[in-house]
Design a protein around this motif. Structure first.
Motif, PDB file in Angstrom:
ATOM      1  N   PHE A  97       0.830  -1.195   0.000  1.00 17.97           N
ATOM      2  CA  PHE A  97       0.000   0.000   0.000  1.00 17.97           C
ATOM      3  C   PHE A  97       0.874   1.258   0.000  1.00 17.97           C
ATOM      4  CE2 PHE A  97      -2.515  -3.295   2.152  1.00 17.97           C
ATOM      5  CZ  PHE A  97      -3.595  -3.337   1.293  1.00 17.97           C
ATOM      6  N   ASP A  98       0.300   2.344  -0.493  1.00 17.22           N
ATOM      7  CA  ASP A  98       1.006   3.612  -0.592  1.00 17.22           C
ATOM      8  C   ASP A  98       0.965   4.322   0.758  1.00 17.22           C
ATOM      9  OD1 ASP A  98       2.323   5.819  -1.519  1.00 17.22           O
ATOM     10  OD2 ASP A  98       0.623   6.649  -2.633  1.00 17.22           O
ATOM     11  N   CYS A  99       1.705   3.755   1.703  1.00 16.81           N
ATOM     12  CA  CYS A  99       1.765   4.309   3.052  1.00 16.81           C
ATOM     13  C   CYS A  99       3.036   3.792   3.715  1.00 16.81           C
ATOM     14  CB  CYS A  99       0.516   3.937   3.863  1.00 16.81           C
ATOM     15  SG  CYS A  99       0.215   2.173   3.981  1.00 16.81           S
ATOM     16  N   SER A 100       3.199   4.044   4.974  1.00 19.49           N
ATOM     17  CA  SER A 100       4.435   3.675   5.655  1.00 19.49           C
ATOM     18  C   SER A 100       4.588   2.158   5.771  1.00 19.49           C
ATOM     19  CB  SER A 100       4.467   4.290   7.052  1.00 19.49           C
ATOM     20  OG  SER A 100       3.535   3.648   7.898  1.00 19.49           O
ATOM     21  N   VAL A 101       5.824   1.757   6.027  1.00 19.05           N
ATOM     22  CA  VAL A 101       6.112   0.336   6.243  1.00 19.05           C
ATOM     23  C   VAL A 101       5.312  -0.180   7.432  1.00 19.05           C
ATOM     24  CG1 VAL A 101       7.910  -1.276   7.000  1.00 19.05           C
ATOM     25  CG2 VAL A 101       8.398   0.389   5.193  1.00 19.05           C
ATOM     26  N   ALA A 102       5.292   0.578   8.527  1.00 17.69           N
ATOM     27  CA  ALA A 102       4.560   0.145   9.724  1.00 17.69           C
ATOM     28  C   ALA A 102       3.075  -0.022   9.433  1.00 17.69           C
ATOM     29  CB  ALA A 102       4.770   1.140  10.859  1.00 17.69           C
ATOM     30  N   ALA A 103       2.492   0.896   8.669  1.00 16.93           N
ATOM     31  CA  ALA A 103       1.067   0.808   8.336  1.00 16.93           C
ATOM     32  C   ALA A 103       0.793  -0.398   7.452  1.00 16.93           C
ATOM     33  CB  ALA A 103       0.611   2.088   7.651  1.00 16.93           C
ATOM     34  N   ASN A 104       1.707  -0.708   6.539  1.00 17.43           N
ATOM     35  CA  ASN A 104       1.549  -1.897   5.711  1.00 17.43           C
ATOM     36  C   ASN A 104       1.540  -3.160   6.558  1.00 17.43           C
ATOM     37  OD1 ASN A 104       1.765  -1.992   2.476  1.00 17.43           O
ATOM     38  ND2 ASN A 104       2.633  -0.059   3.222  1.00 17.43           N
ATOM     39  N   VAL A 105       2.460  -3.235   7.501  1.00 21.01           N
ATOM     40  CA  VAL A 105       2.550  -4.424   8.356  1.00 21.01           C
ATOM     41  C   VAL A 105       1.320  -4.552   9.243  1.00 21.01           C
ATOM     42  CG1 VAL A 105       3.889  -5.541  10.194  1.00 21.01           C
ATOM     43  CG2 VAL A 105       5.069  -4.427   8.282  1.00 21.01           C
ATOM     44  N   ALA A 106       0.779  -3.414   9.689  1.00 18.85           N
ATOM     45  CA  ALA A 106      -0.371  -3.435  10.598  1.00 18.85           C
ATOM     46  C   ALA A 106      -1.686  -3.692   9.884  1.00 18.85           C
ATOM     47  CB  ALA A 106      -0.463  -2.105  11.348  1.00 18.85           C
ATOM     48  N   TYR A 107      -1.703  -3.572   8.559  1.00 20.30           N
ATOM     49  CA  TYR A 107      -2.964  -3.592   7.816  1.00 20.30           C
ATOM     50  C   TYR A 107      -3.802  -4.840   8.107  1.00 20.30           C
ATOM     51  CZ  TYR A 107      -6.277  -3.448   3.956  1.00 20.30           C
ATOM     52  OH  TYR A 107      -7.430  -3.433   3.216  1.00 20.30           O
ATOM     53  N   GLY A 108      -3.185  -6.004   8.086  1.00 20.51           N
ATOM     54  CA  GLY A 108      -3.940  -7.244   8.263  1.00 20.51           C
ATOM     55  C   GLY A 108      -4.519  -7.433   9.646  1.00 20.51           C
ATOM     56  N   LEU A 109      -4.071  -6.634  10.614  1.00 20.79           N
ATOM     57  CA  LEU A 109      -4.564  -6.767  11.980  1.00 20.79           C
ATOM     58  C   LEU A 109      -5.852  -5.977  12.220  1.00 20.79           C
ATOM     59  CD1 LEU A 109      -1.195  -6.510  13.943  1.00 20.79           C
ATOM     60  CD2 LEU A 109      -2.562  -8.567  13.538  1.00 20.79           C
ATOM     61  N   ARG A 110      -6.255  -5.178  11.221  1.00 16.95           N
ATOM     62  CA  ARG A 110      -7.512  -4.450  11.361  1.00 16.95           C
ATOM     63  C   ARG A 110      -8.678  -5.431  11.436  1.00 16.95           C
ATOM     64  NH1 ARG A 110      -6.829   0.250   6.695  1.00 16.95           N
ATOM     65  NH2 ARG A 110      -4.922   1.201   7.523  1.00 16.95           N
ATOM     66  N   GLY A 111      -9.583  -5.169  12.309  1.00 20.23           N
ATOM     67  CA  GLY A 111     -10.752  -6.024  12.410  1.00 20.23           C
ATOM     68  C   GLY A 111     -10.525  -7.300  13.189  1.00 20.23           C
ATOM     69  N   THR A 112      -9.348  -7.453  13.810  1.00 17.88           N
ATOM     70  CA  THR A 112      -9.080  -8.667  14.580  1.00 17.88           C
ATOM     71  C   THR A 112      -9.568  -8.558  16.017  1.00 17.88           C
ATOM     72  OG1 THR A 112      -6.878  -7.867  15.208  1.00 17.88           O
ATOM     73  CG2 THR A 112      -7.050  -9.205  13.192  1.00 17.88           C
ATOM     74  N   GLY A 113      -9.936  -7.345  16.438  1.00 14.80           N
ATOM     75  CA  GLY A 113     -10.366  -7.153  17.810  1.00 14.80           C
ATOM     76  C   GLY A 113      -9.246  -6.790  18.750  1.00 14.80           C
ATOM     77  N   LEU A 114      -8.018  -6.751  18.254  1.00 15.16           N
ATOM     78  CA  LEU A 114      -6.890  -6.372  19.097  1.00 15.16           C
ATOM     79  C   LEU A 114      -6.918  -4.871  19.359  1.00 15.16           C
ATOM     80  CD1 LEU A 114      -3.964  -8.425  17.500  1.00 15.16           C
ATOM     81  CD2 LEU A 114      -5.080  -8.853  19.691  1.00 15.16           C
ATOM     82  N   GLY A 115      -6.493  -4.473  20.551  1.00 16.77           N
ATOM     83  CA  GLY A 115      -6.406  -3.059  20.876  1.00 16.77           C
ATOM     84  C   GLY A 115      -5.208  -2.411  20.214  1.00 16.77           C
ATOM     85  N   ARG A 116      -5.163  -1.077  20.237  1.00 18.65           N
ATOM     86  CA  ARG A 116      -4.080  -0.358  19.575  1.00 18.65           C
ATOM     87  C   ARG A 116      -2.720  -0.731  20.141  1.00 18.65           C
ATOM     88  NH1 ARG A 116      -6.176   5.901  18.707  1.00 18.65           N
ATOM     89  NH2 ARG A 116      -7.914   5.404  17.268  1.00 18.65           N
ATOM     90  N   ALA A 117      -2.642  -0.879  21.447  1.00 17.04           N
ATOM     91  CA  ALA A 117      -1.365  -1.209  22.081  1.00 17.04           C
ATOM     92  C   ALA A 117      -0.879  -2.586  21.644  1.00 17.04           C
ATOM     93  CB  ALA A 117      -1.492  -1.151  23.603  1.00 17.04           C
TER      94      ALA A 117
END
Length: 255
Positions: A97-117
């Protein structure tokens, strides 16, 4: 084809696939993917390696196939719904994706129910494991080919899959990038993730793979030279995976 192995994560039987023109491409009597094993899949160009990976991933329907998973056997269309979340397929040129490396790595964790921390902690660990921490804020599309490949692997690592399918992960990489990518694949293997990969870099992967399958004429065969080379290592990886699974469940319960 049946090979004496430890328990299979997935076992495909009667797998038949044809091309769009109706020509037979795959005719595989049996293919077992052991828990925690690393498998090299080779064959000439056009043999059907990528197609087979996509079928295993639940992305490309075969004409017919039954799949054994979790102690039950069902047709491919039904089985894939049950195991797809545990399988990740990475294309030879993975999309970032056209965004930061960290955001790319975090993308798949959306919707998993995990908190931000919890998400931040997982991403930070994946970046460190992949030697990408110093690139966390860089746009992923500005990276070199080797760095992009490691971002894609880190994005898979953070999701803790049970099976990772890699299509030519070493293609077009220089020696340093190949070494780093192999080290990351070794880390995934050590965590108990089963890996099936296609590659023409057989020597580079010789120490990583437990089994070597070859596709020829639609059939699959075990190459004897690597057959059963590291059963003890596979069993050790299974134990690591079980411990990691329990740890992940505890982390999820705490969030």
């Amino acid at each position: 084809m049946s090979v004496p192995m430890i328990a299979a994560l997935l076992r495909f039987r009667g797998l038949v696939k044809a091309t769009a023109s109706g020509r037979g491409l795959l005719d595989i009597a049996e293919l077992a993917i052991p828990v925690g094993a690393c498998i090299l899949l080779s064959g000439r160009n056009g043999a059907g390696k990528t197609t087979l990976l996509k079928i295993i991933a639940g992305l490309d329907p075969p004409e017919q196939a039954s799949v054994e998973y979790g102690g039950a056997t069902s047709p491919w269309h039904d089985a894939r719904r049950r195991y797809r979340r545990e399988v990740i397929y990475l294309h030879q040129q993975p999309y970032l994706f056209d965004c930061s490396v960290a955001a790319n790595v975090a993308y798949g964790l959306r919707g998993t129910g995990l908190g931000r921390a919890a998400i931040a902690a997982r991403v930070a660990q994946a970046l460190a494991t992949s030697d990408l921490s110093h690139l966390a804020t860089r746009n992923a599309r500005e990276l070199s080919g080797g760095e992009r490949q490691r971002v894609a692997l880190a994005r898979a690592l953070v999701l803790a899959p049970r099976l990772l399918l890699l299509d030519e992960p070493l293609a077009n990489l220089d020696e340093e990038a190949r070494t780093r990518t192999c080290a990351l694949i070794a880390e995934l293997k050590a965590r108990g993730v089963a890996v099936v990969l296609t590659s023409h870099e057989r020597l580079s992967l010789a120490t990583l793979t437990h089994y070597h399958y070859e596709l020829d004429g639609g059939r699959i065969a075990l190459v004897p030279s690597t057959s059963g080379a590291s059963i003890a290592d596979v069993r050790g990886s299974v134990a690591v995976f079980d411990r990691a699974s329990r740890r992940r469940r505890r982390e999820t319960d705490e969030t």
